[in-house]
Design a protein around this motif. Structure first.
Motif, PDB file in Angstrom:
ATOM      1  N   SER A   1     -25.540 -34.032  11.825  1.00  0.00           N
ATOM      2  CA  SER A   1     -25.821 -34.672  10.545  1.00  0.00           C
ATOM      3  C   SER A   1     -24.693 -34.383   9.560  1.00  0.00           C
ATOM      4  CB  SER A   1     -27.146 -34.138   9.969  1.00  0.00           C
ATOM      5  OG  SER A   1     -27.296 -34.532   8.625  1.00  0.00           O
ATOM      6  N   ARG A   2     -24.131 -35.426   8.963  1.00  0.00           N
ATOM      7  CA  ARG A   2     -23.054 -35.229   7.999  1.00  0.00           C
ATOM      8  C   ARG A   2     -23.515 -34.402   6.806  1.00  0.00           C
ATOM      9  NH1 ARG A   2     -19.992 -41.142   7.640  1.00  0.00           N
ATOM     10  NH2 ARG A   2     -19.279 -41.179   9.817  1.00  0.00           N
ATOM     11  N   PHE A   3     -24.770 -34.587   6.432  1.00  0.00           N
ATOM     12  CA  PHE A   3     -25.292 -33.886   5.255  1.00  0.00           C
ATOM     13  C   PHE A   3     -25.244 -32.374   5.464  1.00  0.00           C
ATOM     14  CE2 PHE A   3     -28.564 -31.979   2.631  1.00  0.00           C
ATOM     15  CZ  PHE A   3     -28.376 -32.605   1.408  1.00  0.00           C
ATOM     16  N   TRP A   4     -25.538 -31.917   6.710  1.00  0.00           N
ATOM     17  CA  TRP A   4     -25.644 -30.491   6.981  1.00  0.00           C
ATOM     18  C   TRP A   4     -24.364 -29.888   7.551  1.00  0.00           C
ATOM     19  CZ3 TRP A   4     -29.554 -28.326   4.722  1.00  0.00           C
ATOM     20  CH2 TRP A   4     -30.718 -29.069   4.511  1.00  0.00           C
ATOM     21  N   TRP A   5     -23.298 -30.678   7.701  1.00  0.00           N
ATOM     22  CA  TRP A   5     -22.091 -30.203   8.384  1.00  0.00           C
ATOM     23  C   TRP A   5     -21.516 -28.952   7.735  1.00  0.00           C
ATOM     24  CZ3 TRP A   5     -16.960 -29.476   7.065  1.00  0.00           C
ATOM     25  CH2 TRP A   5     -16.066 -29.301   8.138  1.00  0.00           C
ATOM     26  N   LEU A   6     -21.350 -28.953   6.425  1.00  0.00           N
ATOM     27  CA  LEU A   6     -20.728 -27.825   5.741  1.00  0.00           C
ATOM     28  C   LEU A   6     -21.587 -26.570   5.850  1.00  0.00           C
ATOM     29  CD1 LEU A   6     -18.172 -27.239   4.156  1.00  0.00           C
ATOM     30  CD2 LEU A   6     -19.430 -27.730   2.046  1.00  0.00           C
ATOM     31  N   LEU A   7     -22.900 -26.733   5.715  1.00  0.00           N
ATOM     32  CA  LEU A   7     -23.796 -25.585   5.825  1.00  0.00           C
ATOM     33  C   LEU A   7     -23.778 -25.016   7.237  1.00  0.00           C
ATOM     34  CD1 LEU A   7     -25.844 -23.791   4.398  1.00  0.00           C
ATOM     35  CD2 LEU A   7     -27.627 -25.425   5.048  1.00  0.00           C
ATOM     36  N   GLU A   8     -23.736 -25.879   8.252  1.00  0.00           N
ATOM     37  CA  GLU A   8     -23.663 -25.407   9.634  1.00  0.00           C
ATOM     38  C   GLU A   8     -22.427 -24.544   9.850  1.00  0.00           C
ATOM     39  OE1 GLU A   8     -23.616 -28.877  12.032  1.00  0.00           O
ATOM     40  OE2 GLU A   8     -25.720 -29.384  11.654  1.00  0.00           O
ATOM     41  N   ARG A   9     -21.289 -25.009   9.333  1.00  0.00           N
ATOM     42  CA  ARG A   9     -20.049 -24.258   9.521  1.00  0.00           C
ATOM     43  C   ARG A   9     -20.098 -22.929   8.784  1.00  0.00           C
ATOM     44  NH1 ARG A   9     -20.290 -27.605  12.540  1.00  0.00           N
ATOM     45  NH2 ARG A   9     -18.717 -28.990  13.413  1.00  0.00           N
ATOM     46  N   ALA A  10     -20.688 -22.925   7.601  1.00  0.00           N
ATOM     47  CA  ALA A  10     -20.771 -21.690   6.823  1.00  0.00           C
ATOM     48  C   ALA A  10     -21.675 -20.667   7.501  1.00  0.00           C
ATOM     49  CB  ALA A  10     -21.283 -21.989   5.418  1.00  0.00           C
ATOM     50  N   ALA A  11     -22.752 -21.144   8.139  1.00  0.00           N
ATOM     51  CA  ALA A  11     -23.733 -20.239   8.747  1.00  0.00           C
ATOM     52  C   ALA A  11     -23.322 -19.769  10.134  1.00  0.00           C
ATOM     53  CB  ALA A  11     -25.091 -20.928   8.823  1.00  0.00           C
ATOM     54  N   GLN A  12     -22.393 -20.475  10.779  1.00  0.00           N
ATOM     55  CA  GLN A  12     -22.064 -20.179  12.174  1.00  0.00           C
ATOM     56  C   GLN A  12     -21.671 -18.721  12.425  1.00  0.00           C
ATOM     57  OE1 GLN A  12     -19.139 -22.802  13.812  1.00  0.00           O
ATOM     58  NE2 GLN A  12     -19.192 -21.870  15.848  1.00  0.00           N
ATOM     59  N   PRO A  13     -20.810 -18.098  11.580  1.00  0.00           N
ATOM     60  CA  PRO A  13     -20.439 -16.701  11.863  1.00  0.00           C
ATOM     61  C   PRO A  13     -21.597 -15.718  11.733  1.00  0.00           C
ATOM     62  CG  PRO A  13     -18.874 -17.740  10.353  1.00  0.00           C
ATOM     63  CD  PRO A  13     -20.062 -18.648  10.440  1.00  0.00           C
ATOM     64  N   LEU A  14     -22.695 -16.134  11.089  1.00  0.00           N
ATOM     65  CA  LEU A  14     -23.819 -15.231  10.854  1.00  0.00           C
ATOM     66  C   LEU A  14     -24.978 -15.448  11.815  1.00  0.00           C
ATOM     67  CD1 LEU A  14     -23.925 -15.382   6.956  1.00  0.00           C
ATOM     68  CD2 LEU A  14     -23.093 -13.488   8.352  1.00  0.00           C
ATOM     69  N   SER A  15     -24.777 -16.242  12.854  1.00  0.00           N
ATOM     70  CA  SER A  15     -25.900 -16.629  13.706  1.00  0.00           C
ATOM     71  C   SER A  15     -26.619 -15.432  14.311  1.00  0.00           C
ATOM     72  CB  SER A  15     -25.441 -17.579  14.816  1.00  0.00           C
ATOM     73  OG  SER A  15     -24.452 -16.961  15.620  1.00  0.00           O
ATOM     74  N   SER A  16     -25.866 -14.402  14.714  1.00  0.00           N
ATOM     75  CA  SER A  16     -26.506 -13.240  15.320  1.00  0.00           C
ATOM     76  C   SER A  16     -27.275 -12.416  14.300  1.00  0.00           C
ATOM     77  CB  SER A  16     -25.464 -12.358  16.019  1.00  0.00           C
ATOM     78  OG  SER A  16     -24.549 -11.827  15.095  1.00  0.00           O
ATOM     79  N   LYS A  17     -27.003 -12.644  13.004  1.00  0.00           N
ATOM     80  CA  LYS A  17     -27.695 -11.897  11.955  1.00  0.00           C
ATOM     81  C   LYS A  17     -28.913 -12.643  11.435  1.00  0.00           C
ATOM     82  CE  LYS A  17     -24.305  -9.040  12.361  1.00  0.00           C
ATOM     83  NZ  LYS A  17     -24.500  -7.830  13.174  1.00  0.00           N
ATOM     84  N   VAL A  18     -28.822 -13.971  11.348  1.00  0.00           N
ATOM     85  CA  VAL A  18     -29.943 -14.740  10.799  1.00  0.00           C
ATOM     86  C   VAL A  18     -30.917 -15.197  11.870  1.00  0.00           C
ATOM     87  CG1 VAL A  18     -28.608 -15.508   8.808  1.00  0.00           C
ATOM     88  CG2 VAL A  18     -28.659 -16.933  10.860  1.00  0.00           C
ATOM     89  N   GLY A  19     -30.591 -14.994  13.153  1.00  0.00           N
ATOM     90  CA  GLY A  19     -31.552 -15.215  14.217  1.00  0.00           C
ATOM     91  C   GLY A  19     -31.548 -16.592  14.841  1.00  0.00           C
ATOM     92  N   PHE A  20     -30.555 -17.428  14.550  1.00  0.00           N
ATOM     93  CA  PHE A  20     -30.462 -18.731  15.193  1.00  0.00           C
ATOM     94  C   PHE A  20     -29.035 -19.240  15.085  1.00  0.00           C
ATOM     95  CE2 PHE A  20     -31.856 -19.327  10.819  1.00  0.00           C
ATOM     96  CZ  PHE A  20     -30.941 -20.245  10.324  1.00  0.00           C
ATOM     97  N   ARG A  21     -28.691 -20.173  15.972  1.00  0.00           N
ATOM     98  CA  ARG A  21     -27.356 -20.774  15.964  1.00  0.00           C
ATOM     99  C   ARG A  21     -27.366 -22.031  15.112  1.00  0.00           C
ATOM    100  NH1 ARG A  21     -28.764 -19.393  21.067  1.00  0.00           N
ATOM    101  NH2 ARG A  21     -27.449 -17.898  22.205  1.00  0.00           N
ATOM    102  N   SER A  22     -26.465 -22.136  14.163  1.00  0.00           N
ATOM    103  CA  SER A  22     -26.390 -23.350  13.338  1.00  0.00           C
ATOM    104  C   SER A  22     -25.592 -24.446  14.034  1.00  0.00           C
ATOM    105  CB  SER A  22     -25.746 -23.023  11.984  1.00  0.00           C
ATOM    106  OG  SER A  22     -24.424 -22.532  12.178  1.00  0.00           O
ATOM    107  N   ASP A  23     -24.641 -24.045  14.889  1.00  0.00           N
ATOM    108  CA  ASP A  23     -23.802 -25.005  15.611  1.00  0.00           C
ATOM    109  C   ASP A  23     -24.409 -25.201  16.998  1.00  0.00           C
ATOM    110  OD1 ASP A  23     -21.750 -26.670  16.312  1.00  0.00           O
ATOM    111  OD2 ASP A  23     -20.322 -25.063  16.750  1.00  0.00           O
ATOM    112  N   PHE A  24     -25.239 -26.240  17.159  1.00  0.00           N
ATOM    113  CA  PHE A  24     -26.051 -26.393  18.365  1.00  0.00           C
ATOM    114  C   PHE A  24     -26.155 -27.876  18.692  1.00  0.00           C
ATOM    115  CE2 PHE A  24     -30.010 -26.077  20.872  1.00  0.00           C
ATOM    116  CZ  PHE A  24     -29.688 -24.980  21.667  1.00  0.00           C
ATOM    117  N   HIS A  25     -25.675 -28.267  19.868  1.00  0.00           N
ATOM    118  CA  HIS A  25     -25.453 -29.682  20.148  1.00  0.00           C
ATOM    119  C   HIS A  25     -26.479 -30.276  21.124  1.00  0.00           C
ATOM    120  CE1 HIS A  25     -21.687 -29.854  17.909  1.00  0.00           C
ATOM    121  NE2 HIS A  25     -21.518 -28.622  18.319  1.00  0.00           N
TER     122      HIS A  25
END
Length: 237
Positions: free
Chosen positions: A181-205
């Motif tokens: 989703s274009r709307f969520w692209w920037l948030l996905e990229r920002a959250a990606q390095p924290l996936s192991s801390k927040v409990g889910f992967r933001s970059d998921f295809h």
């Protein structure tokens, strides 16, 4: 292999208030997007007292769409992987027998209270790893996976287990965030390095984790605000 390039079409639980410490490691930079069971347990123990407030309303549309799909499927015996605090328990037809599993005891404790409050009698809630369950082959008519596929250590291993415990011709219903989703692209990229801390992967295809498998995809639809998630109904083959 199906190769279907599907694209989507355009609380409280009455528990006590709990004082929270900062989310473990939230300010640390993760080295990768790997998740482990222990990280997931720690993170969701932290989330448990506030999970409904954080994610209840945001994901409510997806749960309603899943409920509509399940009314059509009318499964007799259902496994929900990642039942969490039980927000999806009232999605199932009254005629369905539900087994709900989760890695997090604090989340599951809230699900048990919710099931009691809702008067649900045909619900069995258990601590269990969805990637490796003790259920015999073909135990369930339907397996639901709400917001879990991107929050498990090995998604491919989870998929193999879903298919094993779902009877041939039964259904697997996946509700999850997928990148794109274009709307969520920037948030996905920002959250990606924290996936192991927040409990889910933001970059998921979708193509890698759903479309590539040799099962029959029956439908895909957008769910939640601005296409945050997709609801995927699959026939197990």
């Amino acid at each position: 292999m199906s190769g279907n390039p599907f694209e989507p079409t355009p609380s409280t639980d009455g528990a006590e208030t709990v004082a929270l410490s900062p989310l473990p490691g939230i300010h640390a930079r993760a080295e990768s997007d790997t998740l482990t069971q222990e990280q997931i347990k720690r993170t969701y123990a932290w989330y448990a007292p506030i999970y409904d407030q954080l994610f209840g309303a945001v994901y409510a549309h997806g749960r309603r769409r899943m409920a509509a799909a399940l009314r059509t499927l009318a499964p007799q015996r259902v496994l929900e992987v990642g039942v969490g605090t039980g927000l999806t328990l009232n999605c199932y037809p009254a005629t369905s027998s539900i087994v709900g599993i989760d890695l997090s005891e604090p989340m599951l404790a809230r699900a048990r209270r919710r099931a009691t409050r809702l008067g649900l009698t045909d619900v069995d809630l258990r601590i269990m790893d969805g990637e490796s369950t003790p259920f015999p082959d073909a135990s369930f008519d339907c397996v639901t996976v709400p917001y879990v596929l991107s929050a498990t250590p090995e998604p491919a291993r989870l998929v193999r287990e879903l298919r094993r415990v779902c009877r041939p011709g039964g259904n697997i219903v996946i509700l999850n965030h997928f990148s794109g989703s274009r709307f969520w692209w920037l948030l996905e990229r920002a959250a990606q390095p924290l996936s192991s801390k927040v409990g889910f992967r933001s970059d998921f295809h979708f193509e890698e984790h759903v479309a590539r498998h040799d099962w029959k995809i029956l439908s895909v639809e957008s769910a939640n605000p601005f296409g945050l998630s997709r609801l995927v109904v699959i026939e197990n083959v």
